[in-house]
Structure formats: C-alpha cells, structure tokens
Design a protein around this motif. Structure first.
Motif, PDB file in Angstrom:
ATOM      1  N   THR A  90      41.572  40.591  41.817  1.00 58.85           N
ATOM      2  CA  THR A  90      42.370  41.436  40.928  1.00 58.85           C
ATOM      3  C   THR A  90      41.543  42.442  40.137  1.00 58.85           C
ATOM      4  O   THR A  90      42.114  43.272  39.454  1.00 58.85           O
ATOM      5  N   ASP A  92      39.286  45.546  38.623  1.00 61.96           N
ATOM      6  CA  ASP A  92      39.201  46.985  38.828  1.00 61.96           C
ATOM      7  C   ASP A  92      37.817  47.251  39.427  1.00 61.96           C
ATOM      8  O   ASP A  92      36.810  47.215  38.728  1.00 61.96           O
ATOM      9  N   TRP A 157      37.482  44.536  30.255  1.00 61.05           N
ATOM     10  CA  TRP A 157      38.776  45.070  30.682  1.00 61.05           C
ATOM     11  C   TRP A 157      38.921  45.008  32.196  1.00 61.05           C
ATOM     12  O   TRP A 157      39.973  44.664  32.720  1.00 61.05           O
ATOM     13  N   ARG A 160      39.972  41.662  34.281  1.00 56.88           N
ATOM     14  CA  ARG A 160      41.367  41.199  34.314  1.00 56.88           C
ATOM     15  C   ARG A 160      41.471  39.698  34.133  1.00 56.88           C
ATOM     16  O   ARG A 160      42.060  38.984  34.949  1.00 56.88           O
TER      17      ARG A 160
ATOM     18  N   THR B  40      40.650  34.790  40.130  1.00 59.11           N
ATOM     19  CA  THR B  40      39.964  34.968  38.851  1.00 59.11           C
ATOM     20  C   THR B  40      39.532  33.614  38.321  1.00 59.11           C
ATOM     21  O   THR B  40      40.278  32.648  38.428  1.00 59.11           O
ATOM     22  N   GLU B  50      49.396  37.729  34.462  1.00 58.17           N
ATOM     23  CA  GLU B  50      48.939  39.040  34.904  1.00 58.17           C
ATOM     24  C   GLU B  50      47.430  39.204  34.902  1.00 58.17           C
ATOM     25  O   GLU B  50      46.876  39.913  35.706  1.00 58.17           O
ATOM     26  N   GLY B  51      46.755  38.597  33.944  1.00 54.54           N
ATOM     27  CA  GLY B  51      45.320  38.819  33.836  1.00 54.54           C
ATOM     28  C   GLY B  51      44.965  39.420  32.496  1.00 54.54           C
ATOM     29  O   GLY B  51      44.112  38.909  31.795  1.00 54.54           O
ATOM     30  N   TRP B  52      45.643  40.498  32.111  1.00 53.47           N
ATOM     31  CA  TRP B  52      45.346  41.077  30.807  1.00 53.47           C
ATOM     32  C   TRP B  52      46.225  40.415  29.754  1.00 53.47           C
ATOM     33  O   TRP B  52      47.446  40.563  29.763  1.00 53.47           O
TER      34      TRP B  52
END
Lengths: 452, 119
Positions: A90, A92, A157, A160, B40, B50-52
């Motif tokens: 996921t 960036d 950031w 994620r 992750t 979502e991750g954030w």
C-alpha cells in the motif's frame, strides 16, 4: 585563562575571505574527507555507544565481531545492505523510496561549515581546515535541520500505517519546537561574536574580554560556555530534543508507536540510512556545541600551554577529542534518564525553554549595551530594571497559578478520599467495604491453594 | 558566491553515494515477495482499515507557531551581529525590545487559547 592562551603561538585564523578560493580538487578532497570521516564516525560511533552503555549497565556489549567487537557495525551494515527489501503493497512508492535520501543528504551537508582547524598546508596549497564558511553559516545548519524534517514526515506519510503517520507527526512537531529554542539559544553567541560565520566565532573565543567591576579589572574566560552558561544549558537540552535522543526519543516510543516513522522500513538499507542520518545529526549538533561554546578546535587549557598546540593539523585532534567527550555525554544521558511524556515534552519546549530564552536574550543584550554605550547609562539601567521586574512579575504569576493548581488538586484528592471512606461503592467500581469481615481467624482449617 | 560551491559539491557527493548505494543494494539483494510479506507491518497483527489514521489537528497548529518563531529568529540573527558596532547600540536595543514584545504576544495568545495544552 586569558594569559595562558596568550602564551601559545598565535594560530593562523582563517577569515571569511580565505574561503571560496580553493582549487576545485582541494574542495573535492575536503568534501570526500568529510564524507569518509562521518561514515567512519557512524560505524565506530555506534560501536562506541553500545560498548559504553553496556559498561554503564554492567554488560560486555558487542565482543564477537573483530577485536573488542570493533567490526560489529560493519557486519550489521553488510547485513542490512544484502537483505531483502520489502516494499509493502500500500505504500506511496516514490516518497517511500525518497524519504531516507531526503533525511540523509542534508544531515551530511550540515557538516560543510564545521571548522576543524586553522589554515593548513594541504598538498602545497594554503587552505583552511574547513570545507567552506559563509556569512550565514549557522543559519545554514538550522535550515538543513528543517529539511530533514520533511524526510521524517514524508516517511511516516508514505508508509500508510497509523503508527508511522503518528510517529512522523510527533517527530516533526518535536523537532520544529526544539529548533526554535535552539535558534534562540544561539542569539547570545552572535551578540558576543558579532557574526554568524563559524570560523569567526571560533576566533572570537580565542581571547577573553575584561570586565571592570568596582574599579577592578577581571578577565573573562574565552570560551563562551562560561560567559553564556544559560544559553549553553538550553542548547544542551535542545540538542537532545532536536536529534530525537533519550530522554526525548518519543518518535520511537516502542511501547506506543512500534518504531515510529520508520516502522514500515524493515531493517533494510533504507532503515540503515535513517540510522545513519540520526547519528550524523548527533555529530552535527555536537560539532556545533563545540564550535559555539567550547572554543571550536582550539586546545583546552593544559594543552594550550604548548606553543604548537593550535598550529598545523593538531587542532583536528583536539576537535575530535572534544567530539568524543560530547558524544559520551549523549550516551551517558541515554543510560541515565527515562523517556518523558509527549505533553510534558511539548509543554517544556514552548512554556519553559522559549520564554526563558527570550528573557535571557533581553537581559544579556541590556548588559552588553551597558558595556558598549557608556553615555546612556541611566536609560539602559532603567531598561534593565524593567526587564528584571518583568521577569520577576512573570515568575510570580506562574508561581501563583502553580500554587493554586496544586491546592485545587490536593483538595480534590482529599474530597475523593472522604467520599470513598464514607461510601466505598461511590467510585463506580465494585469495591468491597473496607470493614467487611472476611478473615475467620486461625482456628479454621486452612485451605491450600495447591488442591484447587 | 563561490563559498557555496563546496556545499554543492558535498551535496552532489551525498546524492551520488546514496543513489549508488541504493542501486547496488537493488542489484545484490534477493527478492522473493509473497502477498503476506507485502502487507503493512503496523504492530505485527494484520492491518485494519485504510492505513492513514486520523490525527490531531494540533500538530498543524504547532507548525504554524514554528513559522512565527522561525521568522522571529531570522530577524534576531542580523540584529545580533550588528548590535555591538558603533552607532547601533541604544536604538537597536529598544527596537528589539519592542519586536520581542510583539512576538511574545504571539506565544501568550497561543497560550491563552490553550493551543499549548495537551488534553
């Protein structure tokens, strides 16, 4: 102290005009030299830190790879370089890849203005033992530290992952807060030295001034650490906060944030770059502490009795020795202090360090004006009185608020105790009454816990 | 301006070394990714959502305050360098008192608005 320093042969101090005149190959030699020095510094700095902190905790520390474990960091580095690198699905991709570079490169750049010594002869060319110097040299270091913050935020950031985002934000807020207090603690140094260029600040610390007090002449010591001790103390705290070191290592609070902003960087080469940048940052703030407060590359007192102490390449050695001492201080602090809470950290930075710093700058500037401007003495005295009074009033106000808060808290605790004493179930928890008869005396047969 | 050239040289060396290291790393390291490896990590348990995560807005406010005080420092530095020169003394001192007074108002305002308090 002044007389002792005057004994030593006058070293060849570079001025701002001496910089920017090197042939290109000398510049490249110096730049590569700094790079190699920092890389070796990190390798053996990590080993030194682990070894020293082990001794402080009654352990041996690394002692397998090479003599005294000296090659431990080399082994770790090789492992990290050859390990499988994981790009989580996921992330960036671009920013995830770039952020270690954004952190590491400015960390190295900050070292370009650190003065290692006086004018030396390098392969037949006379050149200062310093890569370059600018009229705004110290500002450059602060600016590069701010660029490093981008790397931290972007790493968090781009990962994620909630922990990484939170770690990145925390770290950024902490670093920018402590950077302000750090910048303010430099102001007194600039007031005395009259310049932002590092080589000239070192020269300003070669001779002490004189203070006339009650008709007697006192010579002030030449190193700024004595003259500007409040600035120095604030700087020491800020340099721990700025480099995310214990007791301010909140961004990596394992208990709450796993690994902070580099959680998603499995121990690969990118993680190694984060660690590299962290250590280089420690070296940078140490070098800045030495340059601004500890006389830079100039030999300390017993050595400065020797005539040749501040000439040729010798000052490089004194500089490295001072670096080892400051770095050991970092390790000592890490071994001694626990991590502090995040709200305490921010409150300390904004409510204590910054106001204190502003007050000290005003006070010191007024003292300086008193010594420079003899004519306007009454006016300056009035201002001095005004500053002192204002500081006192602010302190009183704080004291009153703190006392009131303390009394309120005590009253609250006492009230709660009384309430619970009267009605034990009032707190909402199923607490048995304090006087419940449950102990039946020694006559009853005792049931051992082993049979159930 | 030529004093800045070595800074650029060091920058170039830095970028070259790190880019080279990452490139060599790419050529030497093994790559055997599986879908499980690519999730992750978070804290070791399978990630949720979502991750954030949402986070407090106050980090943003702190960076605003930082801008105020960074500008303050940028004005303080040149003041400190000319302070001791002849012809500056008294006026510069009074001016800086006024300036720092205005800046101090900023931090007092933030303080009163409870920006600096963590709940």
């Amino acid at each position: 102290m002044r007389t002792f320093i005057a004994l030593a042969a006058n070293p060849d101090y570079p001025t701002l005009e001496d910089f920017g005149k090197d042939p290109i190959w000398i510049s490249i030699i110096k730049a590569v030299g700094i790079f190699v020095l920092l890389m070796l510094g990190v390798l053996f700095g990590v080993w030194f830190e682990r070894k020293l902190i082990s001794r402080m905790q009654h352990r041996y520390g690394p002692n397998r790879a090479g003599k005294f474990g000296l090659l431990q960091s080399v082994a770790d580095g090789l492992k990290m370089a050859l390990k499988e690198d994981i790009f989580p699905r996921t992330v960036d991709k671009v920013l995830y890849f770039l952020s270690p570079v954004i952190i590491a490169v400015p960390a190295f750049l900050a070292f370009s203005i650190v003065p290692f010594g006086p004018m030396v002869t390098m392969f037949g060319e006379r050149t200062p033992l310093q890569l370059t110097d600018l009229p705004v040299a110290v500002l450059l270091v602060l600016a590069l530290a701010s660029i490093g913050v981008y790397g931290i935020v972007l790493a968090g950031w781009a990962s994620r992952s909630p922990y990484a985002v939170l770690g990145g934000l925390r770290s950024a807020a902490q670093v920018v807060s402590y950077e302000i207090a750090m910048a303010l603690s430099f102001v007194a140094v600039f007031l005395v030295a009259g310049t932002l260029s590092t080589s000239e600040i070192v020269r300003a610390q070669s001779v002490g001034g004189t203070v006339s007090l009650f008709g007697m002449e006192f010579s002030t010591p030449s190193w700024f650490v004595i003259q500007l001790i409040p600035s120095f103390l604030i700087y020491v705290i800020c340099m721990l906060g700025e480099t995310n070191r214990v007791p301010f290592d909140l961004p990596e609070g394992e208990g709450e944030l796993v690994g902070g902003f580099h959680t998603e960087y499995s121990s690969s080469l990118k993680f190694a770059m984060f660690m590299l940048a962290e250590y280089v940052n420690i070296f940078t703030v140490s070098a800045l502490a030495i340059t601004l407060f500890f006389g830079g590359w100039q030999a300390p007192w017993p050595i400065s009795l020797w005539d040749g102490a501040n000439t040729g390449y010798w000052p490089f050695l004194w500089f490295l020795l001072k670096m080892v001492i400051v770095f050991s201080f970092f390790v000592w602090v890490r071994a001694s202090l626990p991590r502090i809470r995040y709200d305490q950290l921010m409150a300390f930075g904004w409510k204590v360090l910054i106001p204190l710093n502003l007050g000290w700058i005003l006070l010191f500037a007024t003292f300086r004006a008193l010594r420079i401007d003899e004519g306007n003495r009454t006016l300056i005295m009035t201002m001095l009185a005004f500053v002192v009074l204002a500081c006192f009033l602010i302190y009183m106000r704080f004291d009153i608020v703190a006392q009131r808060r303390k009394r309120e808290q005590e009253a609250e605790v006492a009230a709660e105790f009384e309430e619970l004493g009267n009605a034990p179930e009032a707190g909402g928890f199923p607490v048995p009454p304090l006087d419940l008869p449950h102990y039946h005396g020694v006559q009853r047969k005792e049931v051992s816990s082993g049979t159930h | 301006m030529s004093s800045y050239a070595p800074v650029i040289a060091l920058f170039a060396i830095g970028v070259a070394v790190f880019a080279g290291a990452l490139l060599v790393n790419r050529l030497l390291r093994p790559t055997h990714s599986t879908p499980d490896k690519l999730t992750t990590y978070e804290c070791g348990v399978d990630p949720v959502g979502e991750g954030w995560a949402q986070s407090q807005v106050r980090y943003y406010v702190f960076t605003y305050l930082y801008v105020v005080f960074a500008v303050d420092a940028v004005f303080l530095f040149p003041w400190a360098t000319v302070f001791a020169r002849p012809g500056y003394g008294m006026t510069t001192l009074v001016e800086m008192f006024v300036f720092l007074g205005v800046i101090a108002l900023g931090i007092v305002y933030a303080w009163r608005k409870r920006v600096l308090t963590w709940t």
